[in-house]
Design a protein around this motif. Structure first.
Motif, mmCIF file in Angstrom:
data_model
loop_
_atom_site.group_PDB
_atom_site.id
_atom_site.type_symbol
_atom_site.label_atom_id
_atom_site.label_comp_id
_atom_site.label_asym_id
_atom_site.label_seq_id
_atom_site.Cartn_x
_atom_site.Cartn_y
_atom_site.Cartn_z
ATOM 1 N N ASN A 1 99.790 -26.365 -16.222
ATOM 2 C CA ASN A 1 100.768 -27.460 -16.388
ATOM 3 C C ASN A 1 100.118 -28.824 -16.152
ATOM 4 O OD1 ASN A 1 100.542 -27.551 -13.622
ATOM 5 N ND2 ASN A 1 102.731 -27.378 -13.207
ATOM 6 N N ALA B 1 105.048 -35.123 -19.503
ATOM 7 C CA ALA B 1 106.143 -34.831 -18.578
ATOM 8 C C ALA B 1 107.181 -33.941 -19.258
ATOM 9 C CB ALA B 1 106.790 -36.132 -18.094
ATOM 10 N N ARG B 2 107.482 -34.239 -20.508
ATOM 11 C CA ARG B 2 108.467 -33.457 -21.264
ATOM 12 C C ARG B 2 108.008 -31.998 -21.380
ATOM 13 N NH1 ARG B 2 108.972 -32.414 -26.456
ATOM 14 N NH2 ARG B 2 107.241 -33.781 -27.022
ATOM 15 N N ARG C 1 105.814 -30.508 -19.320
ATOM 16 C CA ARG C 1 105.785 -29.910 -17.983
ATOM 17 C C ARG C 1 107.159 -29.396 -17.580
ATOM 18 N NH1 ARG C 1 102.637 -34.398 -15.535
ATOM 19 N NH2 ARG C 1 100.457 -33.730 -15.396
ATOM 20 N N ALA C 2 108.192 -30.084 -18.062
ATOM 21 C CA ALA C 2 109.552 -29.675 -17.709
ATOM 22 C C ALA C 2 109.814 -28.237 -18.149
ATOM 23 C CB ALA C 2 110.565 -30.623 -18.353
ATOM 24 N N MET D 1 107.049 -24.561 -11.566
ATOM 25 C CA MET D 1 105.950 -24.232 -10.656
ATOM 26 C C MET D 1 106.480 -24.084 -9.240
ATOM 27 S SD MET D 1 102.266 -26.025 -10.142
ATOM 28 C CE MET D 1 100.895 -24.909 -10.358
ATOM 29 N N LEU E 1 109.298 -29.099 -1.082
ATOM 30 C CA LEU E 1 110.646 -29.611 -1.314
ATOM 31 C C LEU E 1 110.651 -31.092 -0.970
ATOM 32 C CD1 LEU E 1 113.115 -26.901 0.023
ATOM 33 C CD2 LEU E 1 112.466 -27.422 -2.327
ATOM 34 N N ILE F 1 118.046 -33.065 -8.949
ATOM 35 C CA ILE F 1 117.368 -34.320 -9.312
ATOM 36 C C ILE F 1 116.575 -34.195 -10.620
ATOM 37 C CG2 ILE F 1 115.261 -33.973 -7.916
ATOM 38 C CD1 ILE F 1 115.773 -37.151 -7.298
ATOM 39 N N GLY F 2 115.979 -33.019 -10.853
ATOM 40 C CA GLY F 2 115.253 -32.830 -12.108
ATOM 41 C C GLY F 2 116.164 -32.916 -13.321
ATOM 42 N N LYS G 1 117.543 -36.632 -13.594
ATOM 43 C CA LYS G 1 116.637 -37.748 -13.899
ATOM 44 C C LYS G 1 115.722 -37.443 -15.072
ATOM 45 C CE LYS G 1 118.436 -39.922 -10.545
ATOM 46 N NZ LYS G 1 119.591 -40.762 -10.905
ATOM 47 N N VAL G 2 115.482 -36.165 -15.362
ATOM 48 C CA VAL G 2 114.578 -35.824 -16.470
ATOM 49 C C VAL G 2 115.380 -35.456 -17.714
ATOM 50 C CG1 VAL G 2 112.767 -34.260 -17.259
ATOM 51 C CG2 VAL G 2 112.760 -35.093 -14.898
ATOM 52 N N ARG H 1 114.901 -24.926 -7.712
ATOM 53 C CA ARG H 1 114.593 -26.248 -8.260
ATOM 54 C C ARG H 1 113.815 -26.122 -9.574
ATOM 55 N NH1 ARG H 1 110.651 -30.084 -4.819
ATOM 56 N NH2 ARG H 1 109.233 -28.355 -5.230
ATOM 57 N N MET I 1 115.323 -26.430 -14.407
ATOM 58 C CA MET I 1 114.822 -27.074 -15.626
ATOM 59 C C MET I 1 114.785 -26.087 -16.799
ATOM 60 S SD MET I 1 114.446 -30.097 -14.535
ATOM 61 C CE MET I 1 113.613 -30.883 -15.910
ATOM 62 N N GLN J 1 104.106 -33.794 -2.850
ATOM 63 C CA GLN J 1 105.382 -34.368 -3.269
ATOM 64 C C GLN J 1 105.317 -34.857 -4.711
ATOM 65 O OE1 GLN J 1 108.467 -34.743 -1.551
ATOM 66 N NE2 GLN J 1 107.471 -33.103 -0.412
ATOM 67 N N LEU K 1 106.093 -34.062 -10.558
ATOM 68 C CA LEU K 1 105.534 -33.935 -11.910
ATOM 69 C C LEU K 1 105.867 -32.555 -12.489
ATOM 70 C CD1 LEU K 1 101.962 -35.530 -11.599
ATOM 71 C CD2 LEU K 1 104.061 -36.584 -12.432
ATOM 72 N N SER K 2 105.836 -31.535 -11.631
ATOM 73 C CA SER K 2 106.034 -30.170 -12.127
ATOM 74 C C SER K 2 107.445 -29.946 -12.663
ATOM 75 C CB SER K 2 105.715 -29.138 -11.037
ATOM 76 O OG SER K 2 106.821 -28.973 -10.172
ATOM 77 N N ILE K 3 108.426 -30.750 -12.223
ATOM 78 C CA ILE K 3 109.762 -30.584 -12.811
ATOM 79 C C ILE K 3 109.980 -31.584 -13.945
ATOM 80 C CG2 ILE K 3 110.885 -29.456 -10.852
ATOM 81 C CD1 ILE K 3 112.051 -32.201 -10.101
ATOM 82 N N GLY K 4 108.888 -32.152 -14.445
ATOM 83 C CA GLY K 4 108.987 -32.938 -15.672
ATOM 84 C C GLY K 4 109.192 -34.428 -15.473
ATOM 85 N N MET K 5 109.026 -34.903 -14.220
ATOM 86 C CA MET K 5 109.166 -36.342 -14.017
ATOM 87 C C MET K 5 107.914 -37.057 -14.508
ATOM 88 S SD MET K 5 110.940 -36.808 -10.307
ATOM 89 C CE MET K 5 112.611 -36.224 -10.007
ATOM 90 N N THR K 6 108.085 -38.257 -15.056
ATOM 91 C CA THR K 6 106.934 -39.110 -15.337
ATOM 92 C C THR K 6 106.486 -39.699 -14.005
ATOM 93 O OG1 THR K 6 108.361 -41.008 -15.677
ATOM 94 C CG2 THR K 6 107.801 -39.729 -17.628
ATOM 95 N N VAL L 1 109.105 -42.219 -12.778
ATOM 96 C CA VAL L 1 110.334 -41.627 -12.230
ATOM 97 C C VAL L 1 110.037 -40.977 -10.877
ATOM 98 C CG1 VAL L 1 112.080 -39.833 -12.590
ATOM 99 C CG2 VAL L 1 111.393 -41.308 -14.488
#
Lengths: 279, 225
Positions: A71, A106-107, A109-110, A114, A121, A133-134, A137-138, A182, A186, B123, B128-133, B136
């Motif tokens: 990733n 980022a798109r 990776r979503a 992982m 956390l 939050i993912g 915000k994503v 978490r 996604m 952190q 990043l792993s949940i797709g944040m830039t 963000v």
């Protein structure tokens, strides 16, 4: 400058298209070095949709780095990774690979969940907020929808009653289960587990493994770096043994754990499992 | 005792308080304005200095080194008198707020840099792993945690700034010290007036200081858990 790049990407998507029989993860010639140290020496690996692959090996063998290069939390020094036919972190422009923009990476990776050894956390957010939050915000999901989905996930990992707890109030096992939720929020195509139980007290390992087992039974594609040999044997379709940055051998759990063909695999398993396992 | 027997400065007291309190209002305005400006610039350049981009890191570095190396008074004079010569004419209060912001921003960007760097690498990896830039992740994951870390130094900075705003008198911003100087030249009660000013500063800084101490105690308790 952006237009040709854009059209090439679309072309890639079209030609690489996500055929059902195509591997969901395709790794080609993946290398990673830190100055003079070669951590990954050209890894080739395909993972089928729904397959559970365990990666085992001594510490320093490069298994965690391999996972982190998939990733692109870690940037590989060479080689390519494709997930669902899509090149990760790079774009082919003409015959040159160039780095993708942060937003595009980022798109992608979503789509890959992982789970970390140290949970990671977000300490300033509650269990529920860690999960929402993912999506909010994503994926720009509305709060009510994200919360409903997060509650369902907390239920699934057995922590619905901890929705408003902050991570510091949770045990390691509970934190790791929230971390799995978490990642699942996604709706990833593949889940990457990086020694998910290594930091846990022994009595808390079981609860995390059982969540992972449940996930496996639901057909999730999973790549699992682990030291839990018994679990790996039970859950995996395929086990990969790595040493010194290379895949030494791979096969079904039976082949690897009962009849390993390489001396290094035998030595490692003997050290980890103890001699009696081979009597 | 009749009014005639009272020390002369007592009869001036209402007039003194009137001028000093209106000055105190300006002191508060400059402090709050300068604080907000410093925090905004501090976060911006603190983020720059921890960025992946060499260009942004260099910009942050140059900014910090220049303004950390200049006396506040020099900066205020350049903004108030210097800019006026090239046609940018700021009123004294705006000039003071601008000067304090730029100067404080350089100081706070180092504070925020340290705060950002104190957040575990895991952190941002998790974000990043949940797709944040990166942007963000900074906004929702890294910054909120850094702000907690830097709250005590931030509160100390606010107290320092409150006192430093007296320098704004040098560019004729009608804050407390400026008004005090005017009163002294009118009435010559220097001791009485400046003691009064000192009391008024303490009235503002002591509560701030108390709040800081409470904050630090709360943070210490949070860490002990």
């Amino acid at each position: 400058m952006h237009d040709p790049v854009q059209s090439i990407e679309t072309n890639n998507a079209a030609t690489d298209g996500a055929a059902a029989d195509q591997p969901i993860v395709r790794i080609r010639g993946l290398r990673k070095s830190y100055s003079s140290l070669d951590v990954l020496k050209g890894i080739d690996l395909d993972v089928r949709r729904g397959e559970k692959v365990s990666i085992i090996g001594p510490s320093g063998s490069g298994k965690t780095t391999l996972l982190r290069c998939i990733n692109r939390i870690e940037k590989p020094s060479g080689g390519h990774v494709y997930v669902d036919g899509q090149l990760i972190g790079e774009k082919l422009v003409g015959d040159r690979y160039i780095d993708m923009e942060d937003r595009e990476l980022a798109r992608l990776r979503a789509g890959m969940g992982m789970v970390f050894q140290r949970f990671n956390l977000f300490p300033h957010l509650t269990a529920l907020q860690n999960i929402t939050i993912g999506p909010m915000k994503v994926l720009r999901m509305p709060a009510t929808e994200a919360e409903a989905a997060a509650l369902a996930l907390l239920e699934k990992v057995g922590l619905a009653n901890k929705r408003d707890a902050y991570p510091e109030m949770l045990s390691g096992g509970q934190q790791q289960r929230v971390a799995i939720a978490r990642a699942l929020a996604m709706r990833p195509k593949v889940m990457l587990f990086d020694e998910a139980t290594s930091a846990l007290d022994p009595e808390l390992v079981g609860e995390v493994l059982s969540v992972m087992k449940q996930l496996a039974s639901e057909g999730m594609t999973m790549i699992i770096v682990t030291h839990e040999m018994k679990f790996s044997e039970e859950i995996s379709d395929r086990v990969i043994f790595m040493d010194h940055g290379a895949v030494v051998e791979q096969g079904s759990p039976g082949e690897i754990f009962r009849t390993p063909s390489h001396l290094r695999t035998q030595t490692f398993l003997r050290a980890v499992l103890g001699r009696q396992a081979y009597q | 005792m009749t009014a005639a027997d009272w020390p002369a400065w007592i009869t001036h007291l209402p007039h003194f308080l009137d001028a000093l309190l209106s000055g105190a209002v300006i002191t508060v305005i400059v402090t709050v304005g300068g604080f907000v400006g410093s925090v905004v610039l501090g976060i911006l350049f603190g983020a720059f200095s921890t960025s992946q981009s060499l260009l942004l890191r260099t910009i942050a570095h140059i900014y910090v080194e220049i303004f950390r190396g200049l006396p506040l008074l020099t900066v205020l004079f350049i903004i108030f008198f210097g800019l006026a010569t090239i046609g940018i004419r700021l009123d004294p209060i705006s000039a003071a707020i601008t000067g304090f912001s730029i100067n404080g921003g350089a100081y706070l960007s180092e504070v925020f840099r340290a705060g950002i760097q104190s957040i575990h690498k895991g952190q941002s990896e998790a974000a990043l792993s949940i797709g944040m830039t990166r942007m963000v992740a900074f906004r929702y994951i890294i910054l909120p945690q850094s702000i907690r870390v830097v709250l005590p130094p931030l509160a100390n900075f606010a107290i320092g700034l409150l006192k430093d705003t007296s320098l704004a008198s040098a560019v004729a911003a009608p804050e407390m010290m400026f008004n005090a100087g005017r009163l002294v030249s009118e009435t010559f009660f220097a001791t009485e007036i400046y003691l009064l000013v000192a009391a008024l500063y303490l009235c503002m800084s002591l509560p701030l200081s108390l709040a800081t101490r409470l904050l630090e105690r709360r943070m210490a308790r949070a860490h002990a858990q």
